[in-house]
Design a protein around this motif. Structure first.
Motif, PDB file in Angstrom:
ATOM      1  N   LEU A 132       0.840  -1.201   0.000  1.00 34.92           N
ATOM      2  CA  LEU A 132       0.000   0.000   0.000  1.00 34.92           C
ATOM      3  C   LEU A 132       0.874   1.250   0.000  1.00 34.92           C
ATOM      4  O   LEU A 132       1.665   1.470   0.920  1.00 34.92           O
ATOM      5  CB  LEU A 132      -0.911   0.008   1.232  1.00 34.92           C
ATOM      6  N   TYR A 133       0.723   2.049  -1.067  1.00 32.14           N
ATOM      7  CA  TYR A 133       1.436   3.321  -1.181  1.00 32.14           C
ATOM      8  C   TYR A 133       0.448   4.465  -0.990  1.00 32.14           C
ATOM      9  O   TYR A 133      -0.599   4.508  -1.651  1.00 32.14           O
ATOM     10  CB  TYR A 133       2.103   3.440  -2.553  1.00 32.14           C
ATOM     11  N   VAL A 134       0.786   5.380  -0.100  1.00 34.45           N
ATOM     12  CA  VAL A 134      -0.021   6.586   0.129  1.00 34.45           C
ATOM     13  C   VAL A 134       0.849   7.787  -0.211  1.00 34.45           C
ATOM     14  O   VAL A 134       1.941   7.947   0.363  1.00 34.45           O
ATOM     15  CB  VAL A 134      -0.534   6.662   1.574  1.00 34.45           C
ATOM     16  N   ASP A 135       0.388   8.573  -1.167  1.00 31.29           N
ATOM     17  CA  ASP A 135       1.178   9.702  -1.669  1.00 31.29           C
ATOM     18  C   ASP A 135       2.571   9.251  -2.099  1.00 31.29           C
ATOM     19  O   ASP A 135       3.570   9.954  -1.889  1.00 31.29           O
ATOM     20  CB  ASP A 135       1.278  10.804  -0.606  1.00 31.29           C
ATOM     21  N   LEU A 138       5.609   3.914   0.636  1.00 37.15           N
ATOM     22  CA  LEU A 138       5.169   2.593   1.091  1.00 37.15           C
ATOM     23  C   LEU A 138       4.764   2.676   2.559  1.00 37.15           C
ATOM     24  O   LEU A 138       5.577   2.981   3.434  1.00 37.15           O
ATOM     25  CB  LEU A 138       6.299   1.570   0.924  1.00 37.15           C
ATOM     26  N   MET A 139       3.489   2.400   2.812  1.00 31.40           N
ATOM     27  CA  MET A 139       2.968   2.495   4.174  1.00 31.40           C
ATOM     28  C   MET A 139       2.744   1.122   4.801  1.00 31.40           C
ATOM     29  O   MET A 139       2.774   0.990   6.022  1.00 31.40           O
ATOM     30  CB  MET A 139       1.639   3.270   4.179  1.00 31.40           C
ATOM     31  N   ARG A 140       2.485   0.102   3.979  1.00 34.04           N
ATOM     32  CA  ARG A 140       2.140  -1.195   4.561  1.00 34.04           C
ATOM     33  C   ARG A 140       2.364  -2.314   3.559  1.00 34.04           C
ATOM     34  O   ARG A 140       2.185  -2.136   2.354  1.00 34.04           O
ATOM     35  CB  ARG A 140       0.665  -1.186   4.986  1.00 34.04           C
ATOM     36  N   GLY A 141       2.767  -3.458   4.078  1.00 33.06           N
ATOM     37  CA  GLY A 141       2.829  -4.686   3.301  1.00 33.06           C
ATOM     38  C   GLY A 141       2.003  -5.738   3.993  1.00 33.06           C
ATOM     39  O   GLY A 141       1.983  -5.807   5.229  1.00 33.06           O
ATOM     40  N   ALA A 142       1.274  -6.551   3.232  1.00 30.04           N
ATOM     41  CA  ALA A 142       0.402  -7.556   3.852  1.00 30.04           C
ATOM     42  C   ALA A 142       0.395  -8.830   3.025  1.00 30.04           C
ATOM     43  O   ALA A 142       0.561  -8.806   1.800  1.00 30.04           O
ATOM     44  CB  ALA A 142      -1.026  -7.010   3.986  1.00 30.04           C
ATOM     45  N   GLY A 169       9.125   9.063 -10.271  1.00 28.58           N
ATOM     46  CA  GLY A 169       8.372   9.816 -11.263  1.00 28.58           C
ATOM     47  C   GLY A 169       7.210  10.578 -10.652  1.00 28.58           C
ATOM     48  O   GLY A 169       7.280  11.074  -9.520  1.00 28.58           O
ATOM     49  N   SER A 170       6.108  10.617 -11.391  1.00 27.04           N
ATOM     50  CA  SER A 170       4.922  11.350 -10.929  1.00 27.04           C
ATOM     51  C   SER A 170       3.688  10.753 -11.584  1.00 27.04           C
ATOM     52  O   SER A 170       3.779   9.868 -12.438  1.00 27.04           O
ATOM     53  CB  SER A 170       5.045  12.838 -11.301  1.00 27.04           C
ATOM     54  N   GLY A 171       2.527  11.233 -11.136  1.00 29.61           N
ATOM     55  CA  GLY A 171       1.278  10.800 -11.745  1.00 29.61           C
ATOM     56  C   GLY A 171       0.641   9.600 -11.093  1.00 29.61           C
ATOM     57  O   GLY A 171      -0.423   9.148 -11.538  1.00 29.61           O
ATOM     58  N   TRP A 172       1.247   9.059 -10.045  1.00 20.83           N
ATOM     59  CA  TRP A 172       0.640   7.916  -9.388  1.00 20.83           C
ATOM     60  C   TRP A 172      -0.553   8.361  -8.546  1.00 20.83           C
ATOM     61  O   TRP A 172      -0.611   9.503  -8.055  1.00 20.83           O
ATOM     62  CB  TRP A 172       1.632   7.155  -8.502  1.00 20.83           C
ATOM     63  N   PRO A 173      -1.520   7.454  -8.365  1.00 20.15           N
ATOM     64  CA  PRO A 173      -2.700   7.795  -7.555  1.00 20.15           C
ATOM     65  C   PRO A 173      -2.309   8.114  -6.105  1.00 20.15           C
ATOM     66  O   PRO A 173      -1.282   7.635  -5.606  1.00 20.15           O
ATOM     67  CB  PRO A 173      -3.556   6.530  -7.621  1.00 20.15           C
ATOM     68  N   GLU A 177      -2.716   0.529  -4.122  1.00 18.30           N
ATOM     69  CA  GLU A 177      -2.392  -0.789  -3.566  1.00 18.30           C
ATOM     70  C   GLU A 177      -1.878  -1.667  -4.706  1.00 18.30           C
ATOM     71  O   GLU A 177      -2.613  -1.981  -5.641  1.00 18.30           O
ATOM     72  CB  GLU A 177      -3.613  -1.433  -2.921  1.00 18.30           C
ATOM     73  N   VAL A 178      -0.617  -2.031  -4.608  1.00 22.98           N
ATOM     74  CA  VAL A 178       0.031  -2.855  -5.633  1.00 22.98           C
ATOM     75  C   VAL A 178       0.035  -4.298  -5.168  1.00 22.98           C
ATOM     76  O   VAL A 178       0.375  -4.584  -4.007  1.00 22.98           O
ATOM     77  CB  VAL A 178       1.479  -2.377  -5.887  1.00 22.98           C
ATOM     78  N   ARG A 179      -0.334  -5.193  -6.068  1.00 25.62           N
ATOM     79  CA  ARG A 179      -0.352  -6.610  -5.718  1.00 25.62           C
ATOM     80  C   ARG A 179       0.645  -7.376  -6.579  1.00 25.62           C
ATOM     81  O   ARG A 179       0.828  -7.067  -7.757  1.00 25.62           O
ATOM     82  CB  ARG A 179      -1.757  -7.180  -5.879  1.00 25.62           C
ATOM     83  N   GLY A 180       1.279  -8.345  -5.961  1.00 28.42           N
ATOM     84  CA  GLY A 180       2.283  -9.110  -6.689  1.00 28.42           C
ATOM     85  C   GLY A 180       2.729 -10.328  -5.907  1.00 28.42           C
ATOM     86  O   GLY A 180       2.096 -10.725  -4.921  1.00 28.42           O
ATOM     87  N   GLU A 181       3.834 -10.884  -6.340  1.00 30.05           N
ATOM     88  CA  GLU A 181       4.335 -12.139  -5.779  1.00 30.05           C
ATOM     89  C   GLU A 181       5.738 -11.925  -5.229  1.00 30.05           C
ATOM     90  O   GLU A 181       6.605 -11.330  -5.891  1.00 30.05           O
ATOM     91  CB  GLU A 181       4.383 -13.204  -6.879  1.00 30.05           C
TER      92      GLU A 181
END
Length: 789
Positions: A132-135, A138-142, A169-173, A177-181
């Protein structure tokens, strides 16, 4: 803003950029020493200004005290599992359901109907996580958990080097919340298990278990020590704008510094999906990481929303799985096979089971130590693993399923083939002034070539492609020749007559003449091939080439003392003793003599290679005598003082002169005196020196000028598929230029030639910053040395 605050922000930005280039792009732009300098400067500034430390600082990847438990995390958008396709028909049905769900035109006699674009990626065999990225921070991993509730593993996720602590960069929301492996590459897994074994720990069963166990450590420092990687494949909760297609979203994540799969593709229609699945399947073993299938997702996000979800899986995505590589089955029995060197090896006989698309009924158990480690008993339910063409292996025992009548596995006292005694090997470790003997893991039949199993395997090796290369002498024919009593050693192949062969099963006039012609054409082998064909324990193809190139003749190889052999690169004392013992054996000497008497004419014999002329020194000779307390420095001091071996022996017995000598401890002086007080040790040292003279390796011998080869001293590695030549041809060309061709990449590797399908070796080269050539560049390099294909 203070100067310190500004510099801290600058350093963080630089370090994150370098982390991204190193861990995500495999394109480091600065040496490690410069990175360390920047990192240490940041640490110092933060230590002096603790109020400026933030969670997104590169220094905070490992921080804090170990947790006592993981906190729960509620997923705002559930992390659902995927439906599975196990056959092509399953994928075709999925595509049909997608088109029907979107009410798109179906195919008929006049056309195939509408086709859907799909995002295609390998299905990594790891652990699903949410970041989870806020502004942009990285704020949290789960973990995924049950899909609705996971565990907070933020501290551990921060230790994964290719996870950005702050987006680029720029332009990210505003909320992303990024999901992956999270997974472990094959090379990293192998290195981790090597460390586990070296420290007396238990090795991990597979990369997935290793990754999962590493990520769920309560102490983030343990996680940081494990070679974990992250690859993103989608998003969950989003507050802000994203592109309108799956592929575009993944590409945007890449622009923001997140690692994505290099195998990401867009397929137009289900047939292109199937082609992608087949292509990845064919390259699966060459990939640097484990995968268990391919994931296909409808590329249009509007279509995804329209299709929606069923109970616990999306209607717009599916995992096309590869055939299972692990299965449960029953151990019916353990039998014992006898190999070329007499090793008696346990083999598991299994209740047949389908593993990775192949029926498996046998599996390797390696040796009795492995049987003991597994705690294996006949009747157990076991987990079998098969990877590609690798021999199936018993991975673990399901202890709770053990039947009451299970029986232990015992090594036979007599050879199951010839009835000779079976004995456990002994390991001899030689150190300064002593030998330590311990039990080895291997049991051997002492019957040697009187044992048909050993005889057959020895001859099969002797005639194999990389040895004498006698075409037409396959395993079955060799076994038949031994069974009917025509062949009792490799030398008997050269006495076979037409009338003896033509009556054998499977032979007629033409096949008989072809076989005898092939045997005849093998009478002039290169010296290196002949040495390899002899099957000397621990002497592979590369060591055989080294012996032939360095010593130049069979006579020198046969006569070489172990200590003399250790002057050759990569020949340790244990291998040297194996070589010497082989040629000391009377039976082996008889077979070699018969081969030469029956017409074998060794090619490429000549003088000692110029590289090894006058290569020895008196100091090295003293050191190789393994006198207790005298290492390289002490040996040099002795050599400088005495000047000759005879003078060293004389000095050892002149206690007054020895007592005032500088550069040796009192203990070393006593060891020297005791060593040369034994006439056998004096004779041994003199024999070594005499052989160095005879071979031309002695420090007093004439130093010859080696003809320069352009790649002399370089180590190259070949990986992937070469299209313009075979790997063997490429290897021969490199060796003709003086290079050594190794099977693995290390810090000593000079260059890697990588064809399509290159996997873990290519990845390792990237990690170490080693030069890599594709086949076209390699061919161009060869042309520069005058080799034109």
């Amino acid at each position: 803003m203070t100067d310190s605050a500004a510099r801290i922000l600058q350093l963080r930005a630089e370090l994150e950029q370098h982390n991204h280039r190193y861990y995500v792009l495999d394109e480091p732009s600065i040496p490690d020493a410069e990175y360390d300098r920047l990192f240490n400067e940041l640490k110092a500034l933060e230590a002096a200004n603790p109020q400026l430390v933030t969670t997104d600082s590169p220094t905070q990847r490992v921080s804090g005290t170990p947790l006592t438990a993981f906190a729960e995390v509620q997923h705002e958008v559930p992390m659902l599992s995927l439906g599975n396709a196990f056959a092509e028909d399953d994928l075709l049905d999925f595509d049909r359901r997608v088109r029907e769900g979107l009410d798109l035109p179906a195919g008929d006699l006049f056309g195939g109907g509408a086709e859907i674009d799909y995002c295609c990626e390998p299905k990594l065999d790891g652990l699903a996580v949410s970041l989870l990225y806020v502004d942009g921070v990285l704020m949290r991993g789960a973990t995924r958990g049950d899909g609705s509730t996971g565990e907070d593993i933020s501290s551990n996720v921060r230790t994964i080097r290719n996870v950005p602590l702050k987006l680029q960069g720029s332009g990210w929301p505003a909320v992303l919340e990024v999901r992956g492996e999270v997974f472990m590459a094959k090379a990293g897994f192998d290195a981790l298990n090597a460390r586990q074994l070296a420290s007396g720990g238990k090795p991990f069963a597979n990369p997935r278990n290793a990754a999962a166990g590493s990520l769920r450590q309560l102490d983030a420092k343990v996680t940081a020590s494990r070679p974990l990687e992250f690859c993103c494949y989608g998003v969950g909760q989003v507050v802000g704008e994203l592109p309108s297609t799956q592929v575009a979203v993944i590409q945007a994540l890449k622009q923001w510094g997140l690692p994505i799969s290099k195998e990401l593709r867009l397929a137009h229609g289900v047939e292109e999906c199937l082609a992608y699945y087949r292509d990845i399947g064919a390259r699966r073993q060459a990939l640097a990481y484990e995968i268990d299938g391919v994931v296909f997702k409808v590329n249009d996000l509007g279509y995804q929303r329209e299709l929606g979800f069923r109970a616990r899986e999306p209607r717009w995505a599916i995992a096309h799985k590869f055939p299972a590589m692990e299965e449960l089955t029953e151990l019916l029995d353990v039998e014992f096979q006898v190999g070329r060197t007499g090793a008696v090896t346990p083999v598991a006989r299994l209740k047949p089971v389908q593993v990775a698309g192949v029926t498996v009924s046998n599996a390797t158990l390696h040796n009795m130590d492995e049987v003991a480690r597994l705690g294996l008993m006949v009747g157990d339910t076991v987990i079998i693993r098969r990877a590609g063409d690798v021999i199936p292996q018993v991975m673990a025992v399901v202890a709770e399923r053990r039947p009451a009548d299970a029986r232990p596995v015992a090594i036979p006292q007599s050879c199951p083939v010839c009835g000779s005694h079976v004995e456990r090997t002994q390991l001899v470790k030689r150190a300064k002034g002593r030998e330590t003997i311990s039990e080895g893991a291997v049991y051997r039949c002492v019957g040697r070539l009187s044992c048909e199993a050993q005889l057959k395997q020895a001859i099969i090796h002797f005639v194999s492609r990389r040895a004498l290369d006698i075409e037409g002498l396959g395993d079955k024919i060799v076994e038949q020749l031994v069974d009917v009593g025509l062949v009792h050693s490799p030398a008997d192949l050269y006495t076979l007559r037409y009338e003896q062969v033509v009556v054998l099963d499977g032979f007629a006039d033409l096949s008989t003449r072809n076989l005898l012609a092939a045997i005849e054409s093998s009478r002039q082998p290169a010296l290196a091939r002949f040495i390899y064909a002899l099957g000397i324990p621990d002497v592979g193809e590369e060591t055989a080439k080294l012996l032939a190139r360095a010593l130049g003749s069979l006579a020198r190889v046969q006569a070489a003392l172990p200590e003399v052999l250790t002057w050759l690169p990569d020949v340790g004392l244990e291998v040297a003793h194996e070589i010497h013992s082989f040629f000391e054996d009377e039976h082996n000497r008889t077979v070699i003599a018969q081969l030469l008497e029956r017409g074998l004419q060794l090619q490429d014999e000549g003088e000692l290679h110029a590289e090894f002329s006058a290569c020895a020194s008196l100091a090295e000779l003293i050191d190789k005598l393994n006198i207790a307390g005298i290492a390289a420095t002490g040996a040099k001091n002795l050599a400088d003082k005495a000047g000759s071996l005879q003078a060293v022996v004389a000095l050892s017995q002149d206690w007054l002169e020895l007592s005032v000598m500088k550069g040796l401890s009192e203990k070393a002086k006593q060891s020297l005196r005791d060593y040369f007080a034994n006439p056998a040790n004096v004779a041994r040292a003199e024999a070594i020196e005499q052989q160095l003279r005879d071979f031309g390796m002695h420090w007093g011998s004439e130093k010859k000028q080696a003809e320069g080869l352009p790649l002399a001293g370089q180590t190259w590695v070949l990986t992937g598929t070469l299209e313009l030549m075979s790997r063997d041809q490429a290897k021969q060309q490199l060796e003709s230029l003086g290079a050594k061709v190794a099977g693995s990449v290390s810090a000593k590797t000079h260059c890697v030639v990588a064809g399509p399908g290159a996997g873990s070796k290519l990845a390792k080269a990237g990690e170490l910053g080693i030069a890599v050539l594709d086949e076209a560049a390699f061919v161009e390099r060869l042309a520069g040395y005058g080799i034109v294909l």
